[in-house]
Design an enzyme around this catalytic site. Structure first.
Site, PDB file in Angstrom:
ATOM      1  CB  CYS A  16      -0.913   0.045   1.231  1.00 51.13           C
ATOM      2  SG  CYS A  16      -2.106  -1.312   1.326  1.00 51.13           S
ATOM      3  CG  HIS A  17       0.513   4.559  -2.649  1.00 49.74           C
ATOM      4  ND1 HIS A  17       0.122   3.453  -3.381  1.00 49.74           N
ATOM      5  CD2 HIS A  17       1.141   5.389  -3.522  1.00 49.74           C
ATOM      6  CE1 HIS A  17       0.486   3.620  -4.646  1.00 49.74           C
ATOM      7  NE2 HIS A  17       1.102   4.776  -4.755  1.00 49.74           N
ATOM      8  CB  SER A  18      -0.864   4.592   3.869  1.00 52.81           C
ATOM      9  OG  SER A  18      -0.953   4.617   5.275  1.00 52.81           O
ATOM     10  N   GLY A  50       3.763   6.485  -0.384  1.00 56.55           N
ATOM     11  CA  GLY A  50       4.310   6.012  -1.656  1.00 56.55           C
ATOM     12  C   GLY A  50       4.656   4.545  -1.545  1.00 56.55           C
ATOM     13  CB  SER A  80       2.541   3.876  -8.494  1.00 52.62           C
ATOM     14  OG  SER A  80       2.030   4.166  -7.212  1.00 52.62           O
TER      15      SER A  80
END
Length: 237
Positions: A16-18, A50, A80
């Site tokens: 995950c981005h977090s 990110g 991404s």
């Protein structure tokens, strides 16, 4: 102390981005499938939002080193993250490492429950994809069933939910895990019993009727197992 159980053969990495989000998904899925090795790989190395190739790669490598793990499946939250996971698959070129497109929360829970029952990587990934509402596999299965010879007689049970919170996540996971352990097609109020997402969608509260049905070589055994956990109140009483 009870005996130490071996880890399941399929492990999961939540990308995950977090970091908080990834950790939360691992926490929830771990409640449903305590024997499945899981790692979170969220956020950048500096703690920002990110993805980090290094962090994800390290999580995959760590799980591949766990005794008994024969495959690692990555689930991702956004585009991404998926691209980074695919880059890791390409870099490793290891047939034991997979990444799939599936909803990260529902998919992780469904994949974890499938892995908990001893499913292989392809079955685990299929469970995660079904959590996204993809009808293709269900449609193919229904068409095959219509073309196949008649199944043995259906076995049925009718029960009432006793536990105060009804069919919430933990009981749904217990039913899915039990149903997945038998050579039988089991349904609860028409929903596939081995799909935690479909069971939760029934939104059944305390006192609601559970209409269990099963066909297949172990239909009676499967319903007997489900009946035991329901009558026990899923251990919540």
């Amino acid at each position: 102390a009870g005996p130490t159980r071996e880890p399941c053969s399929v492990a999961l990495v939540i990308v995950c981005h977090s970091a908080k989000l990834a950790g939360g998904v691992v926490e929830v899925a771990g409640q449903m499938a305590p024997d499945v090795p899981m790692r979170e790989a969220g956020g950048r190395l500096d703690g920002g939002v990110g993805t980090s190739f290094e962090r994800i790669h390290a999580a995959v490598a760590e799980l591949l080193g766990v005794s008994g793990v024969g495959a690692v499946v990555m689930l991702t939250d956004l585009g991404s993250a998926s691209l980074t996971a695919r880059a890791i698959v390409d870099r490793l070129a290891d047939p034991r490492v997979h990444t799939i497109d599936a909803p990260v929360v529902e998919g992780a829970v469904a994949a974890a429950v499938a892995a908990q029952t001893g499913a292989g990587p392809q079955e685990v990934m299929a469970a995660a994809r079904r959590a996204g509402g993809s009808p293709q596999r269900e449609t193919e299965a229904s068409s095959a069933a219509e073309a196949a010879p008649a199944e043995p007689a259906e076995v049925t049970r009718s029960l009432r939910l006793r536990n105060r919170l009804g069919l919430h996540a933990a009981p749904a996971a217990m039913l899915a895990s039990e149903a997945g352990g038998f050579d039988a097609v089991v349904r609860v109020n028409g929903a596939p019993a081995n799909s935690i997402v479909d069971l939760l969608a029934l939104e059944l509260g305390q006192g609601a009727e559970l209409r269990l049905s099963a066909t297949g070589p172990q239909a009676a055994e499967a319903l007997a197992a489900l009946e035991r956990v329901v009558r026990d109140g899923f251990g919540e009483e």
